[in-house]
Design a protein around this motif. Structure first.
Motif, mmCIF file in Angstrom:
data_model
loop_
_atom_site.group_PDB
_atom_site.id
_atom_site.type_symbol
_atom_site.label_atom_id
_atom_site.label_comp_id
_atom_site.label_asym_id
_atom_site.label_seq_id
_atom_site.Cartn_x
_atom_site.Cartn_y
_atom_site.Cartn_z
ATOM 1 N N MET A 129 52.961 28.398 53.218
ATOM 2 C CA MET A 129 51.840 29.266 53.343
ATOM 3 C C MET A 129 51.784 30.075 52.365
ATOM 4 S SD MET A 129 49.517 30.787 56.574
ATOM 5 C CE MET A 129 50.531 32.323 56.670
ATOM 6 N N ASN A 130 50.652 30.382 51.251
ATOM 7 C CA ASN A 130 50.557 31.498 50.291
ATOM 8 C C ASN A 130 50.516 32.764 51.005
ATOM 9 O OD1 ASN A 130 50.612 32.014 47.612
ATOM 10 N ND2 ASN A 130 48.574 32.395 47.804
ATOM 11 N N LEU A 131 51.305 33.687 50.736
ATOM 12 C CA LEU A 131 51.196 35.163 51.155
ATOM 13 C C LEU A 131 49.828 35.808 50.792
ATOM 14 C CD1 LEU A 131 52.700 37.656 52.199
ATOM 15 C CD2 LEU A 131 53.331 38.272 49.807
ATOM 16 N N VAL A 132 49.341 36.182 51.907
ATOM 17 C CA VAL A 132 47.942 36.717 52.040
ATOM 18 C C VAL A 132 48.136 38.354 51.858
ATOM 19 C CG1 VAL A 132 45.563 36.689 53.111
ATOM 20 C CG2 VAL A 132 46.801 34.766 52.954
ATOM 21 N N ASP A 133 48.086 38.867 50.947
ATOM 22 C CA ASP A 133 48.152 40.200 50.943
ATOM 23 C C ASP A 133 46.952 41.272 50.159
ATOM 24 O OD1 ASP A 133 48.412 39.457 48.234
ATOM 25 O OD2 ASP A 133 50.399 40.293 48.017
ATOM 26 N N TYR A 134 45.772 40.236 50.041
ATOM 27 C CA TYR A 134 44.826 40.979 49.068
ATOM 28 C C TYR A 134 43.543 40.977 49.888
ATOM 29 C CZ TYR A 134 41.739 40.586 44.962
ATOM 30 O OH TYR A 134 40.482 41.043 44.009
ATOM 31 N N LEU A 135 42.871 42.179 50.067
ATOM 32 C CA LEU A 135 41.607 42.548 51.033
ATOM 33 C C LEU A 135 40.632 42.792 50.302
ATOM 34 C CD1 LEU A 135 40.671 42.299 53.807
ATOM 35 C CD2 LEU A 135 41.074 44.757 53.948
ATOM 36 N N ARG A 136 39.472 41.949 50.166
ATOM 37 C CA ARG A 136 38.402 42.461 49.321
ATOM 38 C C ARG A 136 37.269 43.167 50.537
ATOM 39 N NH1 ARG A 136 36.977 39.724 44.344
ATOM 40 N NH2 ARG A 136 34.853 40.151 44.803
ATOM 41 N N ILE A 137 36.957 44.595 50.239
ATOM 42 C CA ILE A 137 36.476 45.385 50.975
ATOM 43 C C ILE A 137 34.959 45.483 50.689
ATOM 44 C CG2 ILE A 137 36.363 47.419 52.133
ATOM 45 C CD1 ILE A 137 39.413 47.706 51.765
ATOM 46 N N SER A 138 34.010 45.053 51.374
ATOM 47 C CA SER A 138 32.591 45.369 51.096
ATOM 48 C C SER A 138 32.176 46.689 51.582
ATOM 49 C CB SER A 138 31.690 44.402 51.506
ATOM 50 O OG SER A 138 30.544 44.785 51.373
ATOM 51 N N LEU A 139 31.734 47.603 50.816
ATOM 52 C CA LEU A 139 31.504 48.911 51.206
ATOM 53 C C LEU A 139 30.136 49.108 51.764
ATOM 54 C CD1 LEU A 139 33.437 51.380 48.602
ATOM 55 C CD2 LEU A 139 34.062 50.322 50.867
ATOM 56 N N ILE A 140 29.328 48.086 51.048
ATOM 57 C CA ILE A 140 27.696 48.571 51.574
ATOM 58 C C ILE A 140 27.029 47.064 51.223
ATOM 59 C CG2 ILE A 140 27.302 49.143 49.336
ATOM 60 C CD1 ILE A 140 25.301 51.311 50.566
ATOM 61 N N ASP A 141 26.062 46.666 51.754
ATOM 62 C CA ASP A 141 25.486 45.290 51.561
ATOM 63 C C ASP A 141 24.323 45.762 50.472
ATOM 64 O OD1 ASP A 141 24.050 46.749 53.502
ATOM 65 O OD2 ASP A 141 23.369 44.892 54.484
ATOM 66 N N ARG A 142 23.971 46.986 50.328
ATOM 67 C CA ARG A 142 22.644 47.184 49.255
ATOM 68 C C ARG A 142 23.167 47.109 47.978
ATOM 69 N NH1 ARG A 142 18.436 49.422 52.462
ATOM 70 N NH2 ARG A 142 18.905 49.839 54.707
ATOM 71 N N CYS A 143 22.135 46.737 47.056
ATOM 72 C CA CYS A 143 22.676 46.858 45.693
ATOM 73 C C CYS A 143 21.394 47.396 44.837
ATOM 74 C CB CYS A 143 22.823 45.419 45.395
ATOM 75 S SG CYS A 143 23.413 45.214 43.665
ATOM 76 N N ASN A 144 21.527 48.116 43.874
ATOM 77 C CA ASN A 144 20.507 48.616 42.814
ATOM 78 C C ASN A 144 19.966 47.282 41.969
ATOM 79 O OD1 ASN A 144 22.775 48.634 41.594
ATOM 80 N ND2 ASN A 144 22.350 50.746 41.213
ATOM 81 N N PHE A 145 20.533 46.085 41.990
ATOM 82 C CA PHE A 145 20.234 44.880 41.179
ATOM 83 C C PHE A 145 19.747 43.825 42.565
ATOM 84 C CE2 PHE A 145 22.944 45.585 37.205
ATOM 85 C CZ PHE A 145 22.187 46.685 36.927
ATOM 86 N N ARG A 146 18.951 42.883 41.908
ATOM 87 C CA ARG A 146 18.717 41.680 42.756
ATOM 88 C C ARG A 146 19.005 40.380 42.071
ATOM 89 N NH1 ARG A 146 15.238 41.449 47.969
ATOM 90 N NH2 ARG A 146 15.469 39.167 48.402
ATOM 91 N N CYS A 147 20.264 39.873 41.815
ATOM 92 C CA CYS A 147 20.729 39.084 40.890
ATOM 93 C C CYS A 147 20.080 37.682 41.555
ATOM 94 C CB CYS A 147 22.065 38.848 40.619
ATOM 95 S SG CYS A 147 22.610 40.726 39.639
ATOM 96 N N GLN A 148 19.890 36.585 40.785
ATOM 97 C CA GLN A 148 19.424 35.683 41.200
ATOM 98 C C GLN A 148 20.382 34.676 42.060
ATOM 99 O OE1 GLN A 148 17.977 32.728 38.172
ATOM 100 N NE2 GLN A 148 16.664 34.370 36.929
ATOM 101 N N TYR A 149 21.532 34.976 41.717
ATOM 102 C CA TYR A 149 22.554 33.988 42.263
ATOM 103 C C TYR A 149 23.079 34.632 43.663
ATOM 104 C CZ TYR A 149 25.395 37.112 39.258
ATOM 105 O OH TYR A 149 26.144 38.128 38.858
ATOM 106 N N CYS A 150 22.780 36.045 43.799
ATOM 107 C CA CYS A 150 23.189 36.662 44.685
ATOM 108 C C CYS A 150 22.137 37.246 45.851
ATOM 109 C CB CYS A 150 23.949 38.252 44.173
ATOM 110 S SG CYS A 150 24.812 39.091 45.502
ATOM 111 N N MET A 151 21.035 37.532 45.444
ATOM 112 C CA MET A 151 19.930 37.777 46.333
ATOM 113 C C MET A 151 18.821 37.444 45.520
ATOM 114 S SD MET A 151 20.415 41.673 47.560
ATOM 115 C CE MET A 151 20.679 42.729 46.148
ATOM 116 N N PRO A 152 18.349 35.978 45.987
ATOM 117 C CA PRO A 152 17.419 35.296 45.035
ATOM 118 C C PRO A 152 16.093 35.777 45.593
ATOM 119 C CG PRO A 152 18.695 33.517 45.926
ATOM 120 C CD PRO A 152 19.186 35.126 46.432
ATOM 121 N N GLU A 153 14.940 35.810 44.568
ATOM 122 C CA GLU A 153 13.645 36.389 44.794
ATOM 123 C C GLU A 153 13.097 35.573 46.038
ATOM 124 O OE1 GLU A 153 9.542 37.370 42.466
ATOM 125 O OE2 GLU A 153 11.348 36.320 41.605
#
Length: 328
Positions: free
Chosen positions: A1-25
């Motif tokens: 099993m690959n060593l899992v040592d990397y954590l991606r931490i979301s600090l906030i779900d809000r954004c000042n953009f609304r990208c098509q692929y992330c938060m579609p209109e």
């Protein structure tokens, strides 16, 4: 099993953009209420008492847009202060970066990824859902500020959308020839944007590489990142080109990461919603750190099974959360 040592931490779900692929209109986003966000003290406690003891040493701060989170500079400083920390990085849209780059660098941040899906201001504004004054120039200023402050590597993330920005692949790749910048091409994924994905589809990394090969040639790079990108270089270039091929090529066997949402959910796989666990609720209800470490350790143990469930098809079905809510 690959060593899992990397954590991606979301600090906030809000954004000042609304990208098509992330938060579609048209997509209704139920933002996390302030009281349901992990406080920064709670996050630091979980890092120190739970995540680091079970083996996490590399951390990436994401969002939404992480620079919208109050206290982010101090948070970077605190995470860097943990003796076990090997790496702290950030992914940002760059809009607020020009004024914050120096403070972030002084707090110990050294690696930064900036989303730049187009060099054309009109296309850029179309992708980010902007209908007012163009935001491209301010993002470009943020990239320049980060470069001047000394961020290295400085990576530019490009989500390639057919019929929108795929004609710019060579222009974006060219940025790496004279600058020590690292451009990362990311295959378009149907997470929270199923209508756009069905309409546009996706382009494989190999097709992009072939375009670049025909123009300049392409060779494997000695530079390797902390993630799943396959890294190449245009011969003689100062920077590199990375290809993140989650749709066309399975890299589950070398996945070294988990994702932690702004409201305290730990997710073992981006492309599979199975197995998520809530750490915020038991933390607030007085669970011991030993109990929380056991929860995380158990999830680490079953992560390979979760990773591989969708390896043949990439992904199926709809997702309950958009990319902005997962943290990318």
């Amino acid at each position: 099993m690959n060593l899992v040592d990397y954590l991606r931490i979301s600090l906030i779900d809000r954004c000042n953009f609304r990208c098509q692929y992330c938060m579609p209109e048209g997509t209704e986003i139920n933002y996390i209420l302030q009281q349901n966000l992990l406080t920064l003290d709670e996050l630091l406690t979980l890092l120190q008492e739970v995540f680091i003891p079970v083996g996490f040493t590399r951390f990436r701060l994401t969002g939404g847009e992480p620079l919208l989170r109050l206290g982010v500079v101090e948070l970077v400083k605190q995470i860097n202060a943990f003796p076990e920390t090997k790496d702290v990085a950030m992914t940002t849209n760059g809009f607020l970066l020009a004024e914050m780059a120096e403070d972030l660098y002084n707090a110990g941040l050294r690696r930064i990824n900036i989303s730049l899906d187009s060099l054309d201001a009109d296309i850029f504004d179309q992708i980010i859902g902007n209908r007012g004054r163009s935001r491209w120039q301010q993002v470009w200023a943020g990239i320049q500020a980060a470069y001047q402050v000394g961020f290295n590597p400085l990576k530019l993330n490009v989500v390639v959308i057919p019929g929108v920005n795929d004609h710019e692949v060579l222009d974006l790749a060219k940025l790496t020839i004279e600058r020590q910048w690292h451009v990362r091409f990311i295959e378009f994924m149907p997470i929270g944007n199923n209508d756009l994905f069905v309409d546009r589809g996706w382009i494989s990394s190999e097709q992009l590489r072939q375009q670049i090969r025909e123009k300049w040639g392409l060779e494997a790079s000695q530079v390797k990142g902390n993630g799943p990108a396959d890294v190449f270089q245009i011969p003689g270039a100062k920077g590199t080109l990375g290809f993140i091929s989650q749709m066309s090529e399975c890299f589950c066997d070398r996945c070294n990461r988990m994702r932690f949402s702004a409201d305290g959910w730990l997710r073992p796989c981006l492309l599979n919603e199975t197995g998520q666990i809530d750490l915020k609720t038991p933390l607030r209800q007085g669970a011991t750190f030993e109990e929380l470490r056991e929860k995380v350790s158990n999830l680490l143990g079953i992560k390979p099974d979760i990773n591989f469930k969708q390896r043949d098809s990439g992904t199926t079905g709809n997702y309950a959360r958009t990319m902005s809510q997962i943290g990318g």
